[in-house]
Design an enzyme around this catalytic site. Structure first.
Site, PDB file in Angstrom:
ATOM      1  N   GLY A  10      20.911  52.294  16.495  1.00 22.01           N
ATOM      2  CA  GLY A  10      20.970  50.837  16.361  1.00 22.01           C
ATOM      3  C   GLY A  10      19.791  50.195  17.093  1.00 22.01           C
ATOM      4  N   ASP A  36      32.321  58.570  14.992  1.00 20.53           N
ATOM      5  CA  ASP A  36      32.885  57.233  14.762  1.00 20.53           C
ATOM      6  C   ASP A  36      33.776  56.898  15.961  1.00 20.53           C
ATOM      7  OD1 ASP A  36      34.447  55.022  13.935  1.00 20.53           O
ATOM      8  OD2 ASP A  36      34.118  55.553  11.834  1.00 20.53           O
ATOM      9  N   ALA A  60      29.483  48.434  17.434  1.00 17.99           N
ATOM     10  CA  ALA A  60      30.192  47.168  17.219  1.00 17.99           C
ATOM     11  C   ALA A  60      30.253  46.881  15.727  1.00 17.99           C
ATOM     12  CB  ALA A  60      29.451  46.022  17.910  1.00 17.99           C
ATOM     13  N   THR A 101      29.258  40.028  24.296  1.00 13.10           N
ATOM     14  CA  THR A 101      28.464  38.993  23.622  1.00 13.10           C
ATOM     15  C   THR A 101      28.621  37.595  24.229  1.00 13.10           C
ATOM     16  OG1 THR A 101      28.198  37.872  21.492  1.00 13.10           O
ATOM     17  CG2 THR A 101      30.378  38.707  21.969  1.00 13.10           C
ATOM     18  N   ASP A 102      27.588  36.775  24.032  1.00 11.25           N
ATOM     19  CA  ASP A 102      27.662  35.349  24.394  1.00 11.25           C
ATOM     20  C   ASP A 102      28.685  34.621  23.518  1.00 11.25           C
ATOM     21  OD1 ASP A 102      25.806  35.967  22.273  1.00 11.25           O
ATOM     22  OD2 ASP A 102      25.144  33.876  22.292  1.00 11.25           O
ATOM     23  N   TYR A 126      34.893  37.570  15.481  1.00 13.57           N
ATOM     24  CA  TYR A 126      34.003  38.487  16.209  1.00 13.57           C
ATOM     25  C   TYR A 126      34.130  38.267  17.716  1.00 13.57           C
ATOM     26  CZ  TYR A 126      29.612  40.190  18.221  1.00 13.57           C
ATOM     27  OH  TYR A 126      28.675  40.799  19.018  1.00 13.57           O
ATOM     28  N   LYS A 130      35.612  40.879  20.530  1.00 15.83           N
ATOM     29  CA  LYS A 130      34.783  41.394  21.626  1.00 15.83           C
ATOM     30  C   LYS A 130      35.428  41.063  22.980  1.00 15.83           C
ATOM     31  CE  LYS A 130      30.998  43.035  21.335  1.00 15.83           C
ATOM     32  NZ  LYS A 130      30.484  44.428  21.177  1.00 15.83           N
TER      33      LYS A 130
END
Ligand SMILES: NC(=O)c1ccc[n+]([C@@H]2O[C@H](COP(=O)([O-])OP(=O)(O)OC[C@H]3O[C@@H](n4cnc5c(N)ncnc54)[C@H](OP(=O)(O)O)[C@@H]3O)[C@@H](O)[C@H]2O)c1
Length: 299
Positions: A10, A36, A60, A101-102, A126, A130
Site C-alpha cells: 500500500g 487477509d 484498511a 484517521t482524522d 469509515y 476506524k
C-alpha cells in the site's frame, strides 16, 4: 527489531518497508494476497511463526463512499480484524502499531488542531469503523500505538483509493483540464516517508498509546493544490469551490487538523507540509529518471 508489516504494498506500507529496512530492522512484509487480516486463525499462525517484536498494521477498507454502502465490510476490516490483531499481539508479547484517521473527527465545529483528548465525533461509516478499531485495540492490549494520520500521499499511491491527491491534481493540470478544488475543508496533507520515519522514532520511545501524527501546519485542499502547481512549476487553470458544489452522500470534516503537541512532549517532531511536498516531487522525479526506458525490439 523484527517487524511484521501488514498491507506491505500500500501507499504507507511501501514507505514503512523502505524506512524500517533502511534503519536495519528485519521486515517480514505481507501483502493482502499473502495474508487477509480478517482471517483470524491465519493471523495467529503468521504471528506465531514470525515472532515479531512489532506488528505494523496499515490494512484498511477506506474508500469512504463504499464504506457507506458496505458497513459490514468496513467493520470487519477496520474494527474486528484490528481487535483480533490486538489479542494476538498481546498473547505474543508484540507491540501493535495501527493507523487510524482524522475522520474520527468532524461531527462538531472546531477551528484549532484536535488533541488526542478531544471528543471524537465521526461523521461517516469509515470514521465510525476506524474509531471502533481504536477502542477495540485499546481494550485488548496494553502494548499499542494507535496513530491517527491525515491526507496521505506517497510514491506508491493509495491502492485503496486509486492513486493519491498530488498525482490526480498533476494529471489533470498536465492534461489541460480545469481544476476545481474545495477551499472549505482544512487538513494537513502528509508525506508517507515523513510519517514512516516519525512512526519508527515513536515506537522507540516505548511510550505506548494514542498519537496524532500528520505533517505540521494546515491548509485547505485548494491551498495545497496551489502549492503543488507552484512547486511543480505548472501553470494550471485552478479555481476554488465549496464542498456543496460536489454533492456526495458522505459527510467529510470541514476541519480535521491534528495537534502534534503530544508528539512534541515525547521529544519528537515531523516536518511541515510545505517542507514535505518538494521532497515528494523530487522523489517522484528521481523515480521517473531511473525508470527503465522501454526497449523496442525490431526483427
Ligand atoms: N490515504 C489517506 O489519505 C489516509 C488518511 C487517514 C488515514 N489513513 C489510514 O492509513 C492507513 C494506510 O493508508 P494507505 O493510504 O497506505 O492505504 P492503501 O494504499 O490502500 O493501503 C492499505 C493496504 O492494506 C491492504 N489491505 C486492505 N484490506 C486488507 C485486508 N483485508 N487484509 C490485508 N490487507 C489488506 C491493501 O491491499 P489491497 O490494495 O491489495 O487490498 C493495501 O496494501 C489506513 O489504515 C488508512 O485507514 C489513510
Amino acid at each position: 527489531m523484527k517487524v511484521l508489516l501488514i498491507g506491505a504494498n500500500g501507499q504507507l506500507g511501501s514507505d514503512l518497508k523502505k524506512v524500517f529496512a533502511a534503519a536495519g530492522d528485519g521486515v517480514v512484509a505481507l501483502t493482502h494476497a499473502e495474508m487477509d487480516v480478517r482471517v483470524s486463525d491465519r493471523v495467529a499462525v503468521v504471528v506465531g511463526d514470525v515472532q515479531p517484536q512489532v506488528v505494523l498494521n496499515t490494512s484498511a477498507f477506506h474508500k469512504v463512499e463504499e464504506c457507506e454502502k458496505r458497513p459490514e465490510l468496513a467493520f470487519e476490516v477496520n474494527a474486528s480484524a484490528a481487535m483480533n490483531l490486538a489479542q494476538v499481539c498481546q498473547k505474543a508479547g508484540a507491540t501493535l502499531v495501527h493507523f487510524s484517521t482524522d475522520y474520527v473527527f468532524g461531527g462538531y465545529a472546531h477551528h484549532t488542531p484536535f488533541e488526542e483528548t478531544d471528543r471524537p465525533a465521526p461523521q461517516n461509516v469509515y470514521g465510525v469503523s476506524k474509531l471502533a478499531g481504536e477502542y477495540l485495540i485499546a481494550s485488548n492490549t496494553d502494548r499499542y500505538f494507535v496513530l491517527r494520520v491525515c491526507g496521505l500521499y506517497g510514491i506508491a499511491g493509495s491502492s485503496g483509493k486509486g492513486g493519491n491527491f498530488v498525482e490526480n491534481m498533476l494529471k489533470k493540470a498536465l492534461a489541460g483540464e480545469p481544476v476545481r478544488v474545495v477551499e472549505d475543508q482544512v487538513l494537513t496533507p502528509t508525506y508517507t516517508v515523513d510519517l514512516a520515519k516519525a512512526a519508527r522514532q515513536l515506537i522507540h520511545t516505548g511510550k505506548f498509546g494514542l498519537y496524532h501524527l500528520s505533517s505540521e501546519g494546515e491548509c485547505s485542499w485548494y491551498e495545497f493544490t496551489r502549492y503543488i502547481f507552484e512547486c511543480a512549476g505548472i501553470k494550471a487553470n485552478l479555481t476554488g469551490c465549496k464542498t456543496g458544489d460536489f454533492p456526495s452522500p458522505v459527510k467529510r470534516p470541514a476541519y480535521s487538523v491534528l495537534s502534534k503537541a503530544k508528539l512534541r512532549r515525547v521529544g519528537l517532531s515531523i516536518p511541515s507540509w510545505q517542507d514535505a511536498l518538494p521532497r515528494y516531487l523530487q522523489e517522484r522525479a528521481q523515480r521517473d529518471a531511473t525508470a527503465a526506458p522501454s526497449v523496442k525490439v525490431t526483427a
